[in-house]
Design a protein around this motif. Sequence first.
Motif, PDB file in Angstrom:
ATOM      1  N   TRP A  44       3.420   5.576  -0.327  1.00 15.05           N
ATOM      2  CA  TRP A  44       2.774   4.952  -1.490  1.00 15.05           C
ATOM      3  C   TRP A  44       3.789   4.294  -2.436  1.00 15.05           C
ATOM      4  O   TRP A  44       3.389   3.711  -3.451  1.00 15.05           O
ATOM      5  CB  TRP A  44       1.944   5.989  -2.261  1.00 15.05           C
ATOM      6  CG  TRP A  44       0.637   6.334  -1.593  1.00 15.05           C
ATOM      7  CD1 TRP A  44       0.455   6.831  -0.337  1.00 15.05           C
ATOM      8  CD2 TRP A  44      -0.674   6.196  -2.149  1.00 15.05           C
ATOM      9  NE1 TRP A  44      -0.876   7.016  -0.072  1.00 15.05           N
ATOM     10  CE2 TRP A  44      -1.595   6.640  -1.179  1.00 15.05           C
ATOM     11  CE3 TRP A  44      -1.163   5.751  -3.378  1.00 15.05           C
ATOM     12  CZ2 TRP A  44      -2.983   6.647  -1.395  1.00 15.05           C
ATOM     13  CZ3 TRP A  44      -2.542   5.759  -3.594  1.00 15.05           C
ATOM     14  CH2 TRP A  44      -3.432   6.195  -2.610  1.00 15.05           C
ATOM     15  N   PHE A  45       5.074   4.438  -2.165  1.00 15.71           N
ATOM     16  CA  PHE A  45       6.097   3.947  -3.106  1.00 15.71           C
ATOM     17  C   PHE A  45       5.992   2.436  -3.332  1.00 15.71           C
ATOM     18  O   PHE A  45       6.181   1.960  -4.454  1.00 15.71           O
ATOM     19  CB  PHE A  45       7.510   4.326  -2.625  1.00 15.71           C
ATOM     20  CG  PHE A  45       7.940   5.725  -2.998  1.00 15.71           C
ATOM     21  CD1 PHE A  45       7.021   6.688  -3.400  1.00 15.71           C
ATOM     22  CD2 PHE A  45       9.290   6.095  -2.943  1.00 15.71           C
ATOM     23  CE1 PHE A  45       7.420   7.982  -3.740  1.00 15.71           C
ATOM     24  CE2 PHE A  45       9.699   7.384  -3.295  1.00 15.71           C
ATOM     25  CZ  PHE A  45       8.763   8.322  -3.689  1.00 15.71           C
ATOM     26  N   LEU A  46       5.716   1.671  -2.257  1.00 21.45           N
ATOM     27  CA  LEU A  46       5.607   0.216  -2.424  1.00 21.45           C
ATOM     28  C   LEU A  46       4.506  -0.112  -3.439  1.00 21.45           C
ATOM     29  O   LEU A  46       4.683  -0.973  -4.314  1.00 21.45           O
ATOM     30  CB  LEU A  46       5.312  -0.471  -1.089  1.00 21.45           C
ATOM     31  CG  LEU A  46       5.206  -2.004  -1.196  1.00 21.45           C
ATOM     32  CD1 LEU A  46       6.574  -2.648  -1.363  1.00 21.45           C
ATOM     33  CD2 LEU A  46       4.499  -2.599   0.026  1.00 21.45           C
ATOM     34  N   ALA A  47       3.385   0.575  -3.339  1.00 14.05           N
ATOM     35  CA  ALA A  47       2.284   0.362  -4.297  1.00 14.05           C
ATOM     36  C   ALA A  47       2.735   0.723  -5.716  1.00 14.05           C
ATOM     37  O   ALA A  47       2.495  -0.038  -6.659  1.00 14.05           O
ATOM     38  CB  ALA A  47       1.058   1.188  -3.890  1.00 14.05           C
ATOM     39  N   PHE A  48       3.417   1.859  -5.851  1.00 10.17           N
ATOM     40  CA  PHE A  48       3.903   2.254  -7.186  1.00 10.17           C
ATOM     41  C   PHE A  48       4.863   1.186  -7.729  1.00 10.17           C
ATOM     42  O   PHE A  48       4.789   0.810  -8.904  1.00 10.17           O
ATOM     43  CB  PHE A  48       4.642   3.607  -7.133  1.00 10.17           C
ATOM     44  CG  PHE A  48       3.818   4.763  -6.614  1.00 10.17           C
ATOM     45  CD1 PHE A  48       2.424   4.745  -6.657  1.00 10.17           C
ATOM     46  CD2 PHE A  48       4.441   5.900  -6.086  1.00 10.17           C
ATOM     47  CE1 PHE A  48       1.671   5.825  -6.175  1.00 10.17           C
ATOM     48  CE2 PHE A  48       3.704   6.981  -5.612  1.00 10.17           C
ATOM     49  CZ  PHE A  48       2.322   6.941  -5.659  1.00 10.17           C
ATOM     50  N   GLU A  49       5.759   0.700  -6.845  1.00 14.05           N
ATOM     51  CA  GLU A  49       6.749  -0.314  -7.257  1.00 14.05           C
ATOM     52  C   GLU A  49       6.056  -1.608  -7.702  1.00 14.05           C
ATOM     53  O   GLU A  49       6.418  -2.191  -8.719  1.00 14.05           O
ATOM     54  CB  GLU A  49       7.683  -0.650  -6.082  1.00 14.05           C
ATOM     55  CG  GLU A  49       8.687   0.439  -5.737  1.00 14.05           C
ATOM     56  CD  GLU A  49       9.589   0.047  -4.558  1.00 14.05           C
ATOM     57  OE1 GLU A  49      10.714   0.542  -4.498  1.00 14.05           O
ATOM     58  OE2 GLU A  49       9.155  -0.757  -3.704  1.00 14.05           O
ATOM     59  N   LYS A  50       5.067  -2.031  -6.933  1.00 13.12           N
ATOM     60  CA  LYS A  50       4.412  -3.304  -7.250  1.00 13.12           C
ATOM     61  C   LYS A  50       3.617  -3.214  -8.548  1.00 13.12           C
ATOM     62  O   LYS A  50       3.658  -4.130  -9.367  1.00 13.12           O
ATOM     63  CB  LYS A  50       3.498  -3.725  -6.094  1.00 13.12           C
ATOM     64  CG  LYS A  50       4.293  -4.253  -4.885  1.00 13.12           C
ATOM     65  CD  LYS A  50       3.396  -5.078  -3.967  1.00 13.12           C
ATOM     66  CE  LYS A  50       4.210  -5.701  -2.843  1.00 13.12           C
ATOM     67  NZ  LYS A  50       3.426  -6.629  -2.020  1.00 13.12           N
ATOM     68  N   PHE A  51       2.899  -2.104  -8.724  1.00 11.28           N
ATOM     69  CA  PHE A  51       2.132  -1.970  -9.970  1.00 11.28           C
ATOM     70  C   PHE A  51       3.065  -1.737 -11.165  1.00 11.28           C
ATOM     71  O   PHE A  51       2.806  -2.219 -12.252  1.00 11.28           O
ATOM     72  CB  PHE A  51       1.108  -0.835  -9.864  1.00 11.28           C
ATOM     73  CG  PHE A  51      -0.117  -1.215  -9.088  1.00 11.28           C
ATOM     74  CD1 PHE A  51      -1.055  -2.093  -9.641  1.00 11.28           C
ATOM     75  CD2 PHE A  51      -0.329  -0.740  -7.798  1.00 11.28           C
ATOM     76  CE1 PHE A  51      -2.186  -2.460  -8.923  1.00 11.28           C
ATOM     77  CE2 PHE A  51      -1.457  -1.114  -7.076  1.00 11.28           C
ATOM     78  CZ  PHE A  51      -2.388  -1.978  -7.632  1.00 11.28           C
ATOM     79  N   GLY A  52       4.152  -0.987 -10.940  1.00 12.35           N
ATOM     80  CA  GLY A  52       5.040  -0.625 -12.056  1.00 12.35           C
ATOM     81  C   GLY A  52       6.181  -1.599 -12.273  1.00 12.35           C
ATOM     82  O   GLY A  52       6.938  -1.462 -13.229  1.00 12.35           O
ATOM     83  N   ASN A  53       6.315  -2.561 -11.361  1.00 15.24           N
ATOM     84  CA  ASN A  53       7.360  -3.585 -11.467  1.00 15.24           C
ATOM     85  C   ASN A  53       8.767  -2.987 -11.565  1.00 15.24           C
ATOM     86  O   ASN A  53       9.502  -3.207 -12.537  1.00 15.24           O
ATOM     87  CB  ASN A  53       7.059  -4.497 -12.670  1.00 15.24           C
ATOM     88  CG  ASN A  53       7.856  -5.795 -12.601  1.00 15.24           C
ATOM     89  OD1 ASN A  53       8.230  -6.249 -11.507  1.00 15.24           O
ATOM     90  ND2 ASN A  53       8.134  -6.374 -13.754  1.00 15.24           N
ATOM     91  N   PHE A  54       9.091  -2.186 -10.582  1.00 14.64           N
ATOM     92  CA  PHE A  54      10.442  -1.604 -10.512  1.00 14.64           C
ATOM     93  C   PHE A  54      10.763  -1.383  -9.041  1.00 14.64           C
ATOM     94  O   PHE A  54       9.902  -1.558  -8.180  1.00 14.64           O
ATOM     95  CB  PHE A  54      10.496  -0.275 -11.288  1.00 14.64           C
ATOM     96  CG  PHE A  54       9.784   0.863 -10.599  1.00 14.64           C
ATOM     97  CD1 PHE A  54       8.393   0.917 -10.571  1.00 14.64           C
ATOM     98  CD2 PHE A  54      10.496   1.872  -9.950  1.00 14.64           C
ATOM     99  CE1 PHE A  54       7.736   1.949  -9.920  1.00 14.64           C
ATOM    100  CE2 PHE A  54       9.842   2.916  -9.296  1.00 14.64           C
ATOM    101  CZ  PHE A  54       8.462   2.949  -9.290  1.00 14.64           C
ATOM    102  N   LYS A  55      12.022  -1.025  -8.763  1.00 17.44           N
ATOM    103  CA  LYS A  55      12.448  -0.765  -7.384  1.00 17.44           C
ATOM    104  C   LYS A  55      13.041   0.637  -7.296  1.00 17.44           C
ATOM    105  O   LYS A  55      13.989   0.958  -8.045  1.00 17.44           O
ATOM    106  CB  LYS A  55      13.517  -1.790  -6.966  1.00 17.44           C
ATOM    107  CG  LYS A  55      12.949  -3.173  -6.671  1.00 17.44           C
ATOM    108  CD  LYS A  55      12.519  -3.241  -5.205  1.00 17.44           C
ATOM    109  CE  LYS A  55      11.837  -4.556  -4.884  1.00 17.44           C
ATOM    110  NZ  LYS A  55      11.020  -4.447  -3.673  1.00 17.44           N
ATOM    111  N   VAL A  56      12.514   1.430  -6.426  1.00 17.81           N
ATOM    112  CA  VAL A  56      13.027   2.788  -6.215  1.00 17.81           C
ATOM    113  C   VAL A  56      14.526   2.736  -5.915  1.00 17.81           C
ATOM    114  O   VAL A  56      15.321   3.510  -6.462  1.00 17.81           O
ATOM    115  CB  VAL A  56      12.273   3.477  -5.052  1.00 17.81           C
ATOM    116  CG1 VAL A  56      12.972   4.757  -4.616  1.00 17.81           C
ATOM    117  CG2 VAL A  56      10.818   3.756  -5.455  1.00 17.81           C
TER     118      VAL A  56
END
Lengths: 220, 220
Positions: free
Chosen positions: B164-176
């Motif tokens: 789910w990290f890609l979804a979190f990154e896209k909604f939150g506008n950041f990169k793990v």
Amino acid sequence: MATEDVVLLDCWASPYCMRVKIALEEKGIKYEERAEDLFGGKSELLLTSNPVYAKVPVLLHKGKPLCESSIIVGYIDETWASPPLLPSCPYARAQAKFWVDYVDKKLFDAGGNIWRTKGEAQEVAVKDFIEILKQLEKVLGDKDFFGGDSFGFVDIITIAITSWFLAFEKFGNFKVEDHAPKLSAWIKRSMQRETVAKVIPDPEKIYEFVINLKKMMGME
Amino acid sequence: MATEDVVLLDCWASPYCMRVKIALEEKGIKYEERAEDLFGGKSELLLTSNPVYAKVPVLLHKGKPLCESSIIVGYIDETWASPPLLPSCPYARAQAKFWVDYVDKKLFDAGGNIWRTKGEAQEVAVKDFIEILKQLEKVLGDKDFFGGDSFGFVDIITIAITSWFLAFEKFGNFKVEDHAPKLSAWIKRSMQRETVAKVIPDPEKIYEFVINLKKMMGME
């Protein structure tokens, strides 16, 4: 009791600390209690032993720290084999862990919702709490203990929290016994065990503790 | 693969179901997946197998139901011994269980706070999420896996959620990767395992799933 290098960072009113103490008593392991002053400032040892949550209980076994009460009780069961707290069959073990997890997620927080609220919110909180009791009563059924004939993991995890039941009852104006008579009988039965009786404090003292807690939190 | 009577009540997008599938793959156990339609109505089998939560995953082993993903993975580890997912030493086991519990309590919910919010609340959610990543990065250190040299319990529990990290990154506008490079390398390393790669769905599909989920929840 066996002499081991076992130290518990403790708070007398914490049901989570009581769990660890009951488990150690069941195993016949001597331990040193070090009381933490959770309001006056936590000890350096607590902060370095549990950097993630900075909470009691912490068990130090030969100087190595263990955190989170259910995990500590599991560790105690694996380290000192007799008497076993979990059944040996993987399916029965998984079932016990399911109910430990259920109690961990629900019971103490649901009770907290009773003393933290008033009026309608409190009525809902009492109703929710009673639902959880009924669920646990169903799991217990006609068995002596959650562990069957013997007092085990789920019993330890749950009995510790019942030390707060009088406070929940007084704030919520209800009686556990009226809604969950078998669970009430189980509490009395468990309290007759020496290992439990010597650990669980007087429920009236817990009630006074909660009154003071509310005052300190500005919730009168 | 060994033939066993193993059925998984499943949802393809659930990281909790992925955990169970990865654990079964690691053990080389054949299983039947039965997809649940969580929006269109749950099956009778799901409701009777998990009456407390009515949630996937449920593992049916020889017809007997097991619930809660971390408990199921523990059951799998105890039932099929090789390769072991938990270390044999009680202290190391307790440490692994501590981090499993930490991930269970924090990671997926913190990610949910990112896609469920907007504006300032979302900024706080991203910050909180990154703090958790940094904590996990610290635990991982320079090891190949949370389990040390071998892929184990904490790895399985955590890698499933990274789908789910890609979804979190896209909604939150950041990169793990910008905040937790070692953890990012661990994700890539773990994804190279056949047992993981065949279970984890395309993160872009998860992203689309979350977009649809938001629409269904009236959160556009």
